[in-house]
Design a protein around this motif. Structure first.
Motif, PDB file in Angstrom:
ATOM      1  N   LEU A 270       0.783  -1.312   0.232  1.00 46.65           N
ATOM      2  CA  LEU A 270      -0.148   0.012  -0.090  1.00 46.65           C
ATOM      3  C   LEU A 270       0.857   1.255  -0.022  1.00 46.65           C
ATOM      4  O   LEU A 270       0.427   2.260  -0.830  1.00 46.65           O
ATOM      5  CB  LEU A 270      -0.914   0.141   1.142  1.00 46.65           C
ATOM      6  CG  LEU A 270      -1.714   1.400   1.251  1.00 46.65           C
ATOM      7  CD1 LEU A 270      -2.744   1.661   0.080  1.00 46.65           C
ATOM      8  CD2 LEU A 270      -2.725   1.012   2.532  1.00 46.65           C
ATOM      9  N   SER A 309     -11.321  -5.538   6.698  1.00 52.39           N
ATOM     10  CA  SER A 309     -12.019  -6.820   6.519  1.00 52.39           C
ATOM     11  C   SER A 309     -13.493  -6.689   6.840  1.00 52.39           C
ATOM     12  O   SER A 309     -14.353  -6.942   6.165  1.00 52.39           O
ATOM     13  CB  SER A 309     -11.279  -7.721   7.543  1.00 52.39           C
ATOM     14  OG  SER A 309     -11.509  -7.355   8.576  1.00 52.39           O
ATOM     15  N   SER A 314     -11.376  -2.192  -0.610  1.00 52.24           N
ATOM     16  CA  SER A 314     -10.305  -2.484  -1.695  1.00 52.24           C
ATOM     17  C   SER A 314      -9.851  -1.047  -2.269  1.00 52.24           C
ATOM     18  O   SER A 314     -10.704  -0.185  -2.301  1.00 52.24           O
ATOM     19  CB  SER A 314     -10.761  -3.299  -2.826  1.00 52.24           C
ATOM     20  OG  SER A 314     -12.022  -2.925  -3.346  1.00 52.24           O
ATOM     21  N   THR A 316      -7.632   0.396  -5.784  1.00 47.29           N
ATOM     22  CA  THR A 316      -7.295   0.280  -7.083  1.00 47.29           C
ATOM     23  C   THR A 316      -6.438   1.678  -7.506  1.00 47.29           C
ATOM     24  O   THR A 316      -6.912   2.730  -7.393  1.00 47.29           O
ATOM     25  CB  THR A 316      -7.993   0.004  -8.093  1.00 47.29           C
ATOM     26  OG1 THR A 316      -9.137  -1.024  -7.767  1.00 47.29           O
ATOM     27  CG2 THR A 316      -7.701  -0.179  -9.499  1.00 47.29           C
ATOM     28  N   GLN A 321      -4.870  -3.349  -8.758  1.00 44.90           N
ATOM     29  CA  GLN A 321      -5.436  -3.447  -7.271  1.00 44.90           C
ATOM     30  C   GLN A 321      -4.476  -3.813  -6.395  1.00 44.90           C
ATOM     31  O   GLN A 321      -3.449  -4.491  -6.563  1.00 44.90           O
ATOM     32  CB  GLN A 321      -6.261  -4.754  -7.387  1.00 44.90           C
ATOM     33  CG  GLN A 321      -6.946  -4.967  -6.017  1.00 44.90           C
ATOM     34  CD  GLN A 321      -8.141  -5.699  -5.901  1.00 44.90           C
ATOM     35  OE1 GLN A 321      -8.590  -6.358  -7.036  1.00 44.90           O
ATOM     36  NE2 GLN A 321      -8.816  -6.230  -4.737  1.00 44.90           N
ATOM     37  N   VAL A 322      -4.357  -3.086  -5.218  1.00 45.48           N
ATOM     38  CA  VAL A 322      -3.266  -2.983  -4.331  1.00 45.48           C
ATOM     39  C   VAL A 322      -3.499  -4.410  -3.278  1.00 45.48           C
ATOM     40  O   VAL A 322      -4.528  -4.288  -2.577  1.00 45.48           O
ATOM     41  CB  VAL A 322      -3.210  -1.964  -3.517  1.00 45.48           C
ATOM     42  CG1 VAL A 322      -1.930  -1.633  -2.281  1.00 45.48           C
ATOM     43  CG2 VAL A 322      -2.927  -0.641  -4.348  1.00 45.48           C
ATOM     44  N   THR A 323      -2.691  -5.314  -3.101  1.00 49.26           N
ATOM     45  CA  THR A 323      -2.788  -6.200  -2.519  1.00 49.26           C
ATOM     46  C   THR A 323      -1.637  -6.652  -1.809  1.00 49.26           C
ATOM     47  O   THR A 323      -0.558  -6.703  -2.528  1.00 49.26           O
ATOM     48  CB  THR A 323      -3.352  -7.769  -3.278  1.00 49.26           C
ATOM     49  OG1 THR A 323      -2.559  -7.988  -4.354  1.00 49.26           O
ATOM     50  CG2 THR A 323      -4.914  -7.438  -3.734  1.00 49.26           C
ATOM     51  N   PRO A 324      -1.415  -6.841  -0.605  1.00 47.28           N
ATOM     52  CA  PRO A 324      -2.529  -6.919   0.486  1.00 47.28           C
ATOM     53  C   PRO A 324      -2.754  -5.543   0.861  1.00 47.28           C
ATOM     54  O   PRO A 324      -1.837  -4.698   0.604  1.00 47.28           O
ATOM     55  CB  PRO A 324      -1.935  -7.827   1.698  1.00 47.28           C
ATOM     56  CG  PRO A 324      -0.754  -7.630   1.580  1.00 47.28           C
ATOM     57  CD  PRO A 324      -0.081  -7.513   0.113  1.00 47.28           C
ATOM     58  N   LEU A 325      -4.011  -5.182   1.118  1.00 47.07           N
ATOM     59  CA  LEU A 325      -4.248  -3.760   1.694  1.00 47.07           C
ATOM     60  C   LEU A 325      -4.215  -3.707   3.125  1.00 47.07           C
ATOM     61  O   LEU A 325      -5.056  -4.159   3.813  1.00 47.07           O
ATOM     62  CB  LEU A 325      -5.804  -3.515   1.271  1.00 47.07           C
ATOM     63  CG  LEU A 325      -6.290  -2.131   1.385  1.00 47.07           C
ATOM     64  CD1 LEU A 325      -5.465  -1.036   0.759  1.00 47.07           C
ATOM     65  CD2 LEU A 325      -7.632  -2.023   1.041  1.00 47.07           C
ATOM     66  N   ASP A 326      -2.789  -3.655   3.498  1.00 47.42           N
ATOM     67  CA  ASP A 326      -2.608  -3.774   4.917  1.00 47.42           C
ATOM     68  C   ASP A 326      -2.478  -2.421   5.674  1.00 47.42           C
ATOM     69  O   ASP A 326      -1.505  -1.643   5.115  1.00 47.42           O
ATOM     70  CB  ASP A 326      -1.206  -4.275   5.038  1.00 47.42           C
ATOM     71  CG  ASP A 326      -0.668  -4.876   6.495  1.00 47.42           C
ATOM     72  OD1 ASP A 326      -1.783  -4.812   7.270  1.00 47.42           O
ATOM     73  OD2 ASP A 326       0.516  -5.092   6.650  1.00 47.42           O
TER      74      ASP A 326
END
Length: 435
Positions: A270, A309, A314, A316, A321-326
């Motif tokens: 992120l 969660s 989410s 983008t 898409q940004v993963t993981p969105l921590d």
């Protein structure tokens, strides 16, 4: 064909041909009366002129050539076209407002557009157009990415050119409300907001029951034109007498420090995505899609470290898409930043906690003449020769009481003639303290 018959046919054809013109004229009068009334209401804040009004049988009205002059300021704001559209044509044809009856049902769907807005880059003018009590970052500057009038002037813009759009749509069957708004500042940025609520129908808004709505989905999209973003950074770097790359690096570092001071720590993926965005600009989209609709009070109780969660969050950035969105949030740090709600008074101890209550509900008699004061309350209405109607009283109009009842197939509205009502009861709720 006899002459009399021919005349009747000609007269009938003329009458049929005149109907569209009559309806068009009725739409024009309805729109003009509403626009002129709106202008009169704003007489103390601004003077508004327009060139023409055009209506469409598709269910739309256009106000053309609008000029707004905020009170006390000479610089005008021009709007090429303001368009109001709905799929409910009767909203424009309903003649009751022409006779002073304002009890017109709000359409289940409506869209408002302001196309071709041209405003002077004057903070006083833009501020005068804001609703009372609203605040907006009009100053702008290099410390934060804020494109206010002063900054846009420094970057060579003479006037603010923009388009605005807002819309809502109710789905009565699914009990959903979709809201969206878009502001497009030409050559600078576009901001789009969308919100979907469940468990709500139009009457809930009219009766002040909006709090029952649940968040089903939300989206915020921000698109900064890359050319403008780079020009903004180059301008700020020159003001600071820095190399553009060095200025961007320092700006990103300052944003890291602000987040850390607020107790927010971003994960590596992120953080990299946001740092790259501050260099390249483009489109950033944040979406919320909870696993199930969330009541507003539920949202307030979600722990900060569970937000991603619980809300189905989410992100983008430029279609990636940004993963993981921590995201890790320190609740204690955030709490320390918030102002004291009770002006420094100590928190209540456990022994001072609110007492428990027993809720008792019962129906008590009410006067038939007092029906108008029971809107939004649960009632039992006894009608001569009919079963008792129990539900929410949503309206009293046209000599009828409208009672919203819940059945297995959904909600229905019963229309009960007031003159046939023999008895009325209203639900009374008592809170009985428990030891």
């Amino acid at each position: 064909m006899r002459r009399k018959t021919r005349r009747k046919l000609i007269l009938l054809v003329l009458l049929l041909a005149a109907i569209p013109f009559a309806l068009k004229g009725l739409m024009y009068l309805r729109v003009k009366m509403a626009v002129d009334g709106f202008i009169a209401d704003l007489a103390g804040r601004a003077s508004i002129d327009y060139q023409d009004i055009a209506t469409e049988f598709s269910g739309a009205a256009n106000i053309l050539g609008v000029r707004i002059r905020p009170d006390g300021l000479a610089a005008p704001v021009d709007v090429q076209r303001i368009r109001l559209a709905t799929d409910d044509l009767w909203f424009f044809l309903d003649p009751r407002p022409l006779f002073g009856d304002s009890n017109v049902r709000r359409p289940d769907q409506m869209r408002l557009q302001a196309v071709g807005i041209s405003a002077p880059l004057d903070g006083r003018v833009l501020g005068a157009l804001q609703p009372p009590g609203a605040t907006a970052p009009l100053a702008g500057g290099c410390d934060e990415v804020s494109f206010g009038p002063a900054m846009l002037k420094e970057l060579g813009m003479q006037r603010l050119e923009a388009d605005l759009e807002g819309a809502y749509r109710f789905d009565r069957g699914a009990e959903k409300l979709a809201l969206e708004s878009t502001i497009d500042i030409h050559g600078v940025e576009t901001i789009h907001l969308a919100l979907e609520l469940s468990g709500i129908v139009p009457e809930d808004l009219e009766l002040g029951r909006a709090s029952k709505a649940k968040l089903a989905a939300a989206e915020m999209a921000v698109e900064i034109q890359p050319e403008f973003g780079k020009r903004f950074l180059a301008h700020c770097a020159a003001k600071q007498q820095q190399d553009p790359d060095a200025y961007v690096t320092a700006m990103i570092e300052r944003s890291h420090q602000r987040l850390a001071a607020e107790g927010i720590e971003l994960g590596p993926a992120l953080q990299k995505a946001l740092d790259d965005y501050n260099r390249q600009w483009g489109r950033l989209v944040l979406r919320l899609q909870p696993p199930e609709p969330q009541a507003m009070l539920q949202l307030l109780s979600v722990p900060p470290d569970k937000m991603v969660s619980a809300l189905g969050m989410s992100l983008t950035v430029n279609d990636r898409q940004v993963t993981p969105l921590d995201v890790r949030i320190n609740p204690r740090q955030i709490e320390s930043e918030l102002p004291a709600i009770n002006n420094g008074a100590p928190r209540s101890s456990d022994k001072d906690a609110p007492r428990r209550y027993l809720i008792r509900r019962q129906f008590v008699p009410a006067s038939i003449d007092a029906l108008g004061g029971l809107l939004g309350r649960r009632v039992r209405i006894t009608q001569q020769g009919e079963p008792v109607r129990e539900g929410i009283l949503v309206a009293v109009r046209g000599g009828e009481a409208l009672v919203e009842q819940r059945e297995t197939k959904g909600k229905v509205v019963a229309y009960v003639p007031v003159k046939e009502i023999s008895a009325v009861q209203v639900e009374k709720v008592e809170r009985i303290p428990q030891p």
